[in-house]
Design an enzyme around this catalytic site. Structure first.
Site, short mmCIF file in Angstrom:
data_model
loop_
_atom_site.label_atom_id
_atom_site.label_comp_id
_atom_site.label_asym_id
_atom_site.label_seq_id
_atom_site.Cartn_x
_atom_site.Cartn_y
_atom_site.Cartn_z
CB SER A 40 25.52 17.22 2.92
OG SER A 40 25.97 17.23 1.84
CB VAL A 48 33.58 2.03 7.42
CG1 VAL A 48 34.62 1.51 6.47
CG2 VAL A 48 34.70 3.60 7.32
CE LYS A 79 34.10 -8.36 17.21
NZ LYS A 79 34.62 -6.88 16.97
CB VAL A 186 26.71 23.33 7.57
CG1 VAL A 186 26.98 24.63 8.75
CG2 VAL A 186 25.79 22.82 8.45
CB THR A 345 36.57 0.91 20.99
OG1 THR A 345 37.13 1.65 20.09
CG2 THR A 345 36.77 -0.19 21.74
CB ILE A 347 29.42 1.73 17.03
CG1 ILE A 347 29.12 2.14 15.68
CG2 ILE A 347 28.24 1.94 17.28
CD1 ILE A 347 29.13 1.22 14.61
P1 FAD Z 1 30.83 10.15 9.22
O1 FAD Z 1 30.14 9.16 8.72
O2 FAD Z 1 31.92 10.70 8.45
O3 FAD Z 1 29.61 10.93 8.62
C1 FAD Z 1 29.81 12.52 8.90
C2 FAD Z 1 28.22 13.24 8.56
O4 FAD Z 1 28.33 14.52 8.81
C3 FAD Z 1 27.97 13.10 7.22
O5 FAD Z 1 26.24 12.93 7.36
C4 FAD Z 1 27.76 14.12 7.01
O6 FAD Z 1 26.90 14.51 5.57
C5 FAD Z 1 27.56 15.21 7.64
N1 FAD Z 1 28.37 16.58 7.22
C6 FAD Z 1 30.06 16.70 6.93
N2 FAD Z 1 29.88 18.37 7.26
C7 FAD Z 1 28.75 18.82 6.86
C8 FAD Z 1 28.51 20.04 6.32
N3 FAD Z 1 29.56 20.76 5.95
N4 FAD Z 1 26.97 20.16 5.98
C9 FAD Z 1 26.13 19.12 6.68
N5 FAD Z 1 26.48 18.44 6.83
C10 FAD Z 1 27.84 17.54 6.69
N6 FAD Z 1 33.74 2.54 13.99
C11 FAD Z 1 33.15 1.50 14.93
O7 FAD Z 1 32.20 0.88 16.28
N7 FAD Z 1 33.28 -0.27 14.43
C12 FAD Z 1 34.64 -0.95 13.38
O8 FAD Z 1 34.72 -1.62 12.69
C13 FAD Z 1 34.62 0.95 12.61
N8 FAD Z 1 35.79 0.27 11.77
C14 FAD Z 1 36.35 1.40 10.94
C15 FAD Z 1 37.56 1.69 10.10
C16 FAD Z 1 37.31 2.61 9.33
C17 FAD Z 1 38.96 2.78 8.84
C18 FAD Z 1 37.40 4.21 9.81
C19 FAD Z 1 37.53 4.97 9.57
C20 FAD Z 1 36.50 4.60 11.15
C21 FAD Z 1 35.88 3.00 11.67
N9 FAD Z 1 34.91 2.83 12.81
C22 FAD Z 1 33.93 1.94 13.36
C23 FAD Z 1 34.71 4.21 13.29
C24 FAD Z 1 33.09 4.66 12.49
O9 FAD Z 1 33.88 4.54 10.76
C25 FAD Z 1 32.87 5.83 13.25
O10 FAD Z 1 32.36 5.71 14.38
C26 FAD Z 1 31.05 6.08 12.69
O11 FAD Z 1 30.76 5.29 11.45
C27 FAD Z 1 30.90 7.43 12.95
O12 FAD Z 1 30.64 8.53 11.84
P2 FAD Z 1 30.33 9.59 12.62
O13 FAD Z 1 29.04 9.90 12.35
O14 FAD Z 1 31.22 10.21 12.99
O15 FAD Z 1 30.84 11.01 10.97
#
Ligand code: FAD
Length: 500
Positions: A40, A48, A79, A186, A345, A347
């Site tokens: 979405s 980030v 890096k 969703v 860690t 990713i």
């Molecule tokens: P998100 O990016 O939050 O994606 C969630 C997805 O779910 C989105 O597309 C959203 O639209 C969807 N979604 C949620 N609810 C619904 C719904 N109801 N209906 C439809 N879609 C929905 N990792 C590293 O490896 N190196 C770093 O340097 C690093 N720095 C970070 C710094 C911070 C402060 C934080 C918080 C995290 C960091 N991370 C880092 C972790 C990294 O950001 C995440 O592991 C990575 O971005 C993956 O996020 P994600 O895809 O799990 O979640």
């Protein structure tokens, strides 16, 4: 899980986790699986996650990505490690590099020779013998597998990149390989009354998306595995107390250094990630010890270049899901847990979990053995990384704030205490065989945080004092000669992967 074959995979979430999952599944199982990703734009991603560790090169290899093309499209840089400033004590700094310092000899780690020499008066620190440290200090980079004709390994590296562009790049890759993307929020989940498996999800506007297996990549929301299937969360904030972050981009660094910097602050720490077009910055902190307003001020005061936006707040709880796969649903990414970004860690955990899930992916029928194996391995991996991170907070002399008093005095898991004690005794590392972090990583962080081993391994006594001095001198000369001709990081990027 139901008895029928798995034909349709539904990935919910299109952040880094969702698109890595879609890319890897389409590459490796795309011929037999229909894959649909739901995300979405209205909800968006965490935005980030821009620093990585060398294991990402393996993921790129599996996907068959062209490294330079990928860096060009994500404004990426190289890096060599993370510089930790003010961690062990105010004024201290060390580089946790991705490589070994010096040269291991006759099965004895180099730091044991270095320790022996230090006991007899050599005053240089371990990084005096680190190829990575020398390259980093001179902002140099090149692909160097080996140092000359020696057994000394060259520059191990990872990447920094723009998180938004990375997800976009992987999306294009996955869509080219047949993944369909559905836009929508969703609103509800339908389950099978008997097995409890997820049958379908309903999106706003009553559109229904059904599937045989679901991957929850919904970020901290954990919509499927957490909210719907009720899998609980192990809270580790007593050991990893930071629970908030504010992120802000700033102008690019004048000198494009090939490393991340993590500077300890009074209630947390601040990152600096150099990209080709801008610098990523963030302040990670514990809200029990500092207000959000003050944390924002600390962040802005710590920037090296001009801010390009206002700080953006993010809340989190460090820990992990009790289980990572339940019924016909696995959580990958932030929905599966978060250990805070200190060692970049997350990713890696996404790629490790995707890889494991693909290796254990069921064809249908009873997959409880695969599920148990998956849950066991993922839990162990989270715990190993957790211990490594705790070490950074616990092993400190800092007593200049309530936060650091808390960290210094907190009770930590026995597994961490054991490692600290063993290293303090003889510089040996009590690392698990499948630990993500190599011996060299533990050594650098333990020394950097201020542990001085009392003695060295007697195996390092196999040469005379004169031979030892000559050996150390040769290692140092070799490193200087290897780094001198390298191009700067900026030149290397300009030649191979400059983004337009
Ligand atoms: P998100 O990016 O939050 O994606 C969630 C997805 O779910 C989105 O597309 C959203 O639209 C969807 N979604 C949620 N609810 C619904 C719904 N109801 N209906 C439809 N879609 C929905 N990792 C590293 O490896 N190196 C770093 O340097 C690093 N720095 C970070 C710094 C911070 C402060 C934080 C918080 C995290 C960091 N991370 C880092 C972790 C990294 O950001 C995440 O592991 C990575 O971005 C993956 O996020 P994600 O895809 O799990 O979640």
């Amino acid at each position: 899980m139901s008895e029928s074959a798995i034909e349709k995979l539904v990935i919910v979430g299109g952040g880094t986790a969702g698109w890595i999952t879609a890319a890897a599944f389409s590459r490796l199982l795309g011929r037999t699986l229909k894959i649909e990703l739901v995300e979405s734009d209205a909800i968006g991603t965490v935005g980030v996650g821009e620093a990585t560790i060398p294991q990402i090169i393996r993921l790129n290899g599996i996907l068959g990505l062209d490294e330079y093309d990928f860096l060009k499209h994500t404004h990426g840089t190289f890096k060599l490690g993370i510089e930790f400033v003010d961690w062990g004590r105010l004024g201290s700094s060390y580089l946790h590099t991705f490589g070994d310092a010096g040269l291991n000899l006759a099965g004895v780690p180099f730091h044991q020779y270095w320790k022996r020499a230090a006991a007899s008066g050599h005053s240089h620190d371990l990084w005096h013998y680190s190829l990575h440290r020398h390259a980093a200090d001179q902002a140099k980079f090149a692909k160097l597998d080996r140092v000359g004709n020696t057994a000394m390994t060259g520059l191990a590296y990872a990447y920094h990149f723009d998180a938004g562009l990375y997800a976009r790049y992987l999306r294009a890759y996955a869509e080219q390989r047949g993944v369909t993307r559905t836009e929508g929020i969703v609103t509800s989940v339908q389950r099978d009354g008997e097995s409890g498996d997820i049958k379908s999800i309903t999106l706003e506007g009553e559109r229904e998306v059904s599937g045989d297996f679901f991957i929850d990549c919904t970020g901290f929301r954990a919509l499927l595995l957490g909210d719907e299937l009720g899998i609980g969360y192990k809270d580790w904030s007593k050991w990893l107390p930071c629970n908030s972050a504010q992120a802000v981009p700033s102008e690019r660094l004048e000198t494009l250094v090939p490393y991340t910097r993590a500077t300890a602050k009074k209630a947390g720490w601040q990152w600096r990630i150099p990209l080709q077009h801008r610098t990523g910055n963030g302040h990670v902190y514990c809200s029990d010890f500092i207000s959000d307003d003050e944390a924002g001020e600390v962040l802005l005061a710590g920037l090296d270049t001009k801010a390009m936006a206002d700080p953006r707040p993010i809340r989190f709880t460090t820990g992990r899901r009790e289980r990572f796969w339940s019924n016909n649903c696995a959580a990958i990414g932030l929905s599966s847990g978060f250990l805070e970004p200190l060692e970049s860690t997350s990713i890696h955990l996404i790629q490790a979990h995707v890889n494991r899930l693909i290796q254990l992916f069921p064809r249908g029928g009873d997959s409880s053995a695969e599920r148990d194996e998956y849950n066991l391995r993922c839990a162990a991996e989270f715990e190993q990384i957790r211990d490594f991170l705790i070490l950074h907070y616990k092993q400190t002399e800092r007593d200049d704030s309530d936060f650091w008093d808390y960290c210094r005095n907190m009770d930590v898991p026995d597994s961490v205490t054991h490692k600290q004690e063993l290293f303090a005794s003889s510089g040996r590392v009590g690392r698990d065989v499948d630990d993500l972090f190599r011996e060299a990583s533990w050594v650098q962080v333990m020394l950097g945080q201020g542990i001085t081993p009392q003695s060295h391994d007697p195996m390092a006594d196999g040469m005379t004092e004169a031979q030892l001095t000559e050996f150390l001198g040769n290692v140092r000369t070799l490193i200087e000669k290897s780094v001198a001709p390298l191009p700067t990081h900026e030149q290397f990027i300009g030649q191979h992967c400059a983004s337009t």
